[in-house]
Enzyme design. Structure first.
Site, mmCIF file in Angstrom:
data_model
loop_
_atom_site.group_PDB
_atom_site.id
_atom_site.type_symbol
_atom_site.label_atom_id
_atom_site.label_comp_id
_atom_site.label_asym_id
_atom_site.label_seq_id
_atom_site.Cartn_x
_atom_site.Cartn_y
_atom_site.Cartn_z
ATOM 1 N N VAL A 10 0.629 -1.479 -0.083
ATOM 2 C CA VAL A 10 0.177 0.126 0.330
ATOM 3 C C VAL A 10 1.332 1.190 -0.314
ATOM 4 C CG1 VAL A 10 -1.808 -0.809 1.281
ATOM 5 C CG2 VAL A 10 -0.128 -0.169 2.181
ATOM 6 N N SER A 11 -0.266 2.345 -0.810
ATOM 7 C CA SER A 11 1.226 3.017 -0.533
ATOM 8 C C SER A 11 1.027 3.706 0.453
ATOM 9 C CB SER A 11 0.519 4.498 -0.909
ATOM 10 O OG SER A 11 0.402 3.732 -2.706
ATOM 11 N N THR A 12 0.487 4.161 1.289
ATOM 12 C CA THR A 12 1.555 5.154 2.471
ATOM 13 C C THR A 12 0.468 4.353 3.816
ATOM 14 O OG1 THR A 12 -1.335 5.448 3.387
ATOM 15 C CG2 THR A 12 0.132 7.544 1.654
#
Length: 191
Positions: A10-12
């Protein structure tokens, strides 16, 4: 024994991996590597670890291509990497499996795009050099003025000037100065 690796990203930090992990569980992965890092980052430690871990005959499963590659080119390069290592690659969302006839076809298309991109880069480089030559410019590093290099070395030897001062006075970069100083130590450069 062949292993099945899962990779989830996931990006964050605030995003959850649960949905991806649920999907990867159905593939009975021996090991699942997870990252909470932007896909735009070139250095993804867990992906790097995965690339080092896989062996011929292993399988890598991702929830979707968007979790694996940062861009189309990056994805193609990764698919190509796993293919060269003879590692089966599965993307659940895209229903892609490199061992099926459809997957092999898509792998061939990916590799063709990768080669096409490399060929375009070579072609653009050649065109750029040809255009520069037509305007009287030649490619490569600009030629150094040997007087400036000697001056920079002399200034350095006085131990009175900083590298920044020498660069400003002579136009010779610190890296270039050090290269000549090292060559001087090994007698490859005469003043």
């Amino acid at each position: 024994m062949n292993y099945t690796y899962g990779y989830a990203r996931v990006s964050t930090q605030s995003q959850e991996l649960a949905r991806q992990l649920d999907i990867l569980e159905k593939y009975q992965c021996n090991k699942i590597m997870t990252e909470k890092i932007s896909g735009t980052k070139a250095d993804r430690p867990q992906l790097n670890k995965l690339k080092e871990s896989v062996r011929e005959g292993d399988t890598v499963v991702v929830e979707s291509w968007s979790r694996l590659g940062r861009s189309t080119k990056d994805l193609i390069d990764l698919v190509d990497f796993f293919s060269m290592k003879k590692v089966k690659l599965i993307s659940d969302k895209e229903n892609f499996d490199t061992t099926t006839p459809q997957g092999k076809l898509m792998l061939t298309v990916f590799q063709a795009f990768s080669q096409f991109e490399r060929d375009l880069i070579v072609e653009r480089t050649k065109e750029g050099l040809k255009s520069a030559r037509a305007r009287g410019r030649v490619g490569g590093r600009p030629k150094l003025n040997s007087k400036k290099v000697k001056q920079a070395i002399s200034l350095y030897d006085t131990k009175q000037y900083s590298l920044k001062d020498i660069r400003e006075m002579t136009g010779v970069s610190s890296a270039t100065l050090y290269r000549y100083l090292n060559a001087r130590k090994t007698n490859h450069y005469d003043q």
